[in-house]
Design a protein around this motif. Structure first.
Motif, PDB file in Angstrom:
ATOM      1  N   ILE A   7      -6.751 -12.782   6.265  1.00 16.13           N
ATOM      2  CA  ILE A   7      -5.568 -13.462   6.802  1.00 16.13           C
ATOM      3  C   ILE A   7      -4.621 -13.728   5.638  1.00 16.13           C
ATOM      4  N   GLY A   8      -3.475 -13.082   5.649  1.00 15.92           N
ATOM      5  CA  GLY A   8      -2.505 -13.242   4.580  1.00 15.92           C
ATOM      6  C   GLY A   8      -2.516 -12.051   3.646  1.00 15.92           C
ATOM      7  N   LEU A   9      -1.465 -11.232   3.720  1.00 14.36           N
ATOM      8  CA  LEU A   9      -1.401 -10.014   2.920  1.00 14.36           C
ATOM      9  C   LEU A   9      -0.173 -10.007   2.014  1.00 14.36           C
ATOM     10  N   GLY A  10       0.092 -11.179   1.441  1.00 17.00           N
ATOM     11  CA  GLY A  10       1.112 -11.265   0.399  1.00 17.00           C
ATOM     12  C   GLY A  10       0.552 -10.747  -0.916  1.00 17.00           C
ATOM     13  N   TRP A  11       1.129 -11.211  -2.019  1.00 18.39           N
ATOM     14  CA  TRP A  11       0.736 -10.715  -3.343  1.00 18.39           C
ATOM     15  C   TRP A  11      -0.775 -10.838  -3.563  1.00 18.39           C
ATOM     16  N   TRP A  12      -1.340 -12.023  -3.328  1.00 20.86           N
ATOM     17  CA  TRP A  12      -2.747 -12.201  -3.667  1.00 20.86           C
ATOM     18  C   TRP A  12      -3.670 -11.602  -2.607  1.00 20.86           C
ATOM     19  N   GLY A  13      -3.271 -11.630  -1.351  1.00 20.05           N
ATOM     20  CA  GLY A  13      -4.075 -10.975  -0.337  1.00 20.05           C
ATOM     21  C   GLY A  13      -4.221  -9.488  -0.626  1.00 20.05           C
ATOM     22  N   LYS A  14      -3.136  -8.854  -1.041  1.00 16.99           N
ATOM     23  CA  LYS A  14      -3.194  -7.445  -1.427  1.00 16.99           C
ATOM     24  C   LYS A  14      -4.075  -7.252  -2.657  1.00 16.99           C
ATOM     25  N   GLN A  15      -4.004  -8.205  -3.578  1.00 17.63           N
ATOM     26  CA  GLN A  15      -4.831  -8.115  -4.776  1.00 17.63           C
ATOM     27  C   GLN A  15      -6.319  -8.135  -4.410  1.00 17.63           C
ATOM     28  N   VAL A  34       2.133 -12.796   8.839  1.00 15.04           N
ATOM     29  CA  VAL A  34       3.301 -13.105   9.668  1.00 15.04           C
ATOM     30  C   VAL A  34       4.402 -12.065   9.483  1.00 15.04           C
ATOM     31  N   ASP A  35       4.452 -11.423   8.312  1.00 14.78           N
ATOM     32  CA  ASP A  35       5.423 -10.358   8.055  1.00 14.78           C
ATOM     33  C   ASP A  35       4.754  -9.007   8.311  1.00 14.78           C
ATOM     34  N   HIS A  36       4.703  -8.634   9.572  1.00 14.38           N
ATOM     35  CA  HIS A  36       3.994  -7.418   9.978  1.00 14.38           C
ATOM     36  C   HIS A  36       4.594  -6.184   9.320  1.00 14.38           C
ATOM     37  N   ASN A  37       5.908  -6.122   9.241  1.00 14.66           N
ATOM     38  CA  ASN A  37       6.565  -4.947   8.664  1.00 14.66           C
ATOM     39  C   ASN A  37       6.226  -4.777   7.197  1.00 14.66           C
ATOM     40  N   MET A  38       6.120  -5.883   6.469  1.00 19.98           N
ATOM     41  CA  MET A  38       5.739  -5.821   5.058  1.00 19.98           C
ATOM     42  C   MET A  38       4.306  -5.344   4.899  1.00 19.98           C
ATOM     43  N   ALA A  39       3.425  -5.849   5.752  1.00 19.49           N
ATOM     44  CA  ALA A  39       1.993  -5.580   5.602  1.00 19.49           C
ATOM     45  C   ALA A  39       1.571  -4.219   6.132  1.00 19.49           C
ATOM     46  N   ALA A  40       2.323  -3.650   7.080  1.00 20.31           N
ATOM     47  CA  ALA A  40       1.893  -2.426   7.759  1.00 20.31           C
ATOM     48  C   ALA A  40       1.671  -1.244   6.813  1.00 20.31           C
ATOM     49  N   PRO A  41       2.588  -0.944   5.882  1.00 15.58           N
ATOM     50  CA  PRO A  41       2.327   0.187   4.973  1.00 15.58           C
ATOM     51  C   PRO A  41       1.073  -0.012   4.122  1.00 15.58           C
ATOM     52  N   PHE A  42       0.830  -1.233   3.685  1.00 19.31           N
ATOM     53  CA  PHE A  42      -0.357  -1.519   2.877  1.00 19.31           C
ATOM     54  C   PHE A  42      -1.621  -1.328   3.707  1.00 19.31           C
ATOM     55  N   ARG A  44      -2.022   0.649   6.288  1.00 21.19           N
ATOM     56  CA  ARG A  44      -2.225   2.088   6.482  1.00 21.19           C
ATOM     57  C   ARG A  44      -2.802   2.727   5.223  1.00 21.19           C
ATOM     58  N   GLN A  45      -2.266   2.316   4.061  1.00 22.08           N
ATOM     59  CA  GLN A  45      -2.736   2.876   2.790  1.00 22.08           C
ATOM     60  C   GLN A  45      -4.221   2.613   2.580  1.00 22.08           C
ATOM     61  N   HIS A  46      -4.677   1.430   2.985  1.00 20.75           N
ATOM     62  CA  HIS A  46      -6.065   1.048   2.733  1.00 20.75           C
ATOM     63  C   HIS A  46      -6.966   1.238   3.956  1.00 20.75           C
ATOM     64  N   GLY A  47      -6.414   1.744   5.033  1.00 19.26           N
ATOM     65  CA  GLY A  47      -7.233   2.147   6.164  1.00 19.26           C
ATOM     66  C   GLY A  47      -7.844   1.023   6.966  1.00 19.26           C
ATOM     67  N   PHE A  48      -7.122  -0.078   7.152  1.00 19.06           N
ATOM     68  CA  PHE A  48      -7.642  -1.135   8.016  1.00 19.06           C
ATOM     69  C   PHE A  48      -6.638  -1.484   9.100  1.00 19.06           C
ATOM     70  N   ASP A  49      -7.130  -2.085  10.187  1.00 16.98           N
ATOM     71  CA  ASP A  49      -6.288  -2.456  11.321  1.00 16.98           C
ATOM     72  C   ASP A  49      -5.442  -3.679  10.971  1.00 16.98           C
ATOM     73  N   LEU A  50      -4.275  -3.749  11.574  1.00 21.10           N
ATOM     74  CA  LEU A  50      -3.389  -4.891  11.349  1.00 21.10           C
ATOM     75  C   LEU A  50      -3.068  -5.531  12.685  1.00 21.10           C
TER      76      LEU A  50
END
Length: 331
Positions: A7-15, A34-42, A44-50
């Motif tokens: 839950i939460g795919l900002g800077w640290w969630g991505k880290q 909450v920012d689906h558009n920001m998180a969607a490419p990441f 897809r890149q890492h192969g998990f559902d959003l």
């Protein structure tokens, strides 16, 4: 393998997702932000559902655990919801913004028979592990004093409305970002805290955002500590432990995501000094995999509920003391 949602795919969630990518113990299978558009490419890149709603994520079947990597005010609500849904929980630091909130999270975890994971990966840094081993060996003697300054300017150019500069989410300046790690480290080395005196200031940031915090902490066994964090200078991080038989000092080369080495100095009873440099390691993965060991009954998790609560008591005391211009607060 532990199937985890984030839950939460900002800077640290991505880290976190990136640090777990090569782990044989975890598979990130879903996430939300909450920012689906920001998180969607990441995603897809890492192969998990959003998904768009954290409640959908915590109720999702096929998940063993949830990592809560969101603005701090949301930690309690989301951690307890995940626990109630039967998931194990890893919560980013700070665990909570008050002692009472931390107690509720810990009680919910105990009720579910869980092992609460916590994002204090700094304990796994090789130089700080060496500090612990030297202390446990008796080489440093009794802990007399610990002193730390951890500062950076990562938040300086953020919009003042960003949650990381919002006192509702991040009271006491950079304590929730930086000081909370050192509080955890000091508790692990010196035991239960008993008293805090702290001051904060808005030296560069316009109020109500604060960019300076410094606190003195007393511990039950007589050790003293001081933690200072600033939010405007270039990166600086130093931790010193002084015992009655020697002292050690660690200086970090850069923030955890920069992959820079640390410098370690040990002064022995006769005054001779030994220095060495430690290469960076994937401390995030090490912490998660230690948590996995605890979940699977292989080994105890080094962050005990008492330690987690003691660290939040320090934080709670810092906020209350600073509001009274440094008046000491008993914990």
């Amino acid at each position: 393998m532990i199937r985890i949602g984030v839950i939460g795919l900002g800077w640290w969630g991505k880290q976190i997702v990136t640090c777990l990518a090569e782990s044989p113990r975890f598979k990130v299978v879903a996430g939300c932000d909450v920012d689906h558009n920001m998180a969607a490419p990441f995603a897809r890149q890492h192969g998990f559902d959003l998904v768009t709603d954290y409640e959908d994520l915590v109720r999702r079947g096929g998940l063993d655990a949830i990592a809560v990597v969101t603005p701090h005010l949301l930690h309690e609500e989301m951690a307890i919801a995940a626990l109630a849904a039967g998931k194990q929980v890893f919560c980013e630091k700070p665990l909570a913004l008050s002692t009472a909130s931390a107690e509720r999270i810990l009680a919910a975890s105990a009720k579910q028979g869980g092992v609460l994971g916590i994002g204090h990966e700094r304990r796994y840094e090789p130089a700080l592990e060496k500090v612990r081993l030297l202390l446990e060996s008796g080489a440093l003697g009794r802990v007399l004093h610990m002193d730390a300054n951890v500062s950076h300017n990562n938040f300086r150019n953020m919009d003042p409305s960003n949650w990381r500069r919002d006192p509702r989410h991040a009271p006491a300046g950079a304590w929730t970002a930086l000081g909370i790690h050192i509080g955890d480290l000091m508790v692990s080395l010196a035991g239960a805290p008993t008293r805090v005196a702290a001051r904060t200031a808005s030296q560069i940031f316009p109020a109500p955002s604060e960019d300076f915090v410094s606190a003195d902490v007393d511990f039950a066994d007589g050790a003293r500590g001081r933690i200072t964090c600033l939010s405007t200078p270039p990166f600086y991080a130093r931790f010193t432990l002084i015992g009655d038989r020697g002292w050690v000092e660690v200086q970090e080369g850069g923030n955890v995501d920069k992959g820079l080495p640390s410098t370690f100095v040990h002064c022995k009873p006769d005054g001779t000094r030994e220095s060495r440099e430690y290469a960076p390691v994937n401390t995030v993965r090490m912490n998660f995999e230690a948590w996995a060991d605890a979940l699977e009954g292989r080994a105890p998790y080094r962050f005990t509920p008492d330690q987690l609560l003691a660290n939040i008591r320090i934080f709670d005391g810092v906020v209350r003391s600073a509001a009274k211009n440094g008046e000491p607060v008993a914990l």
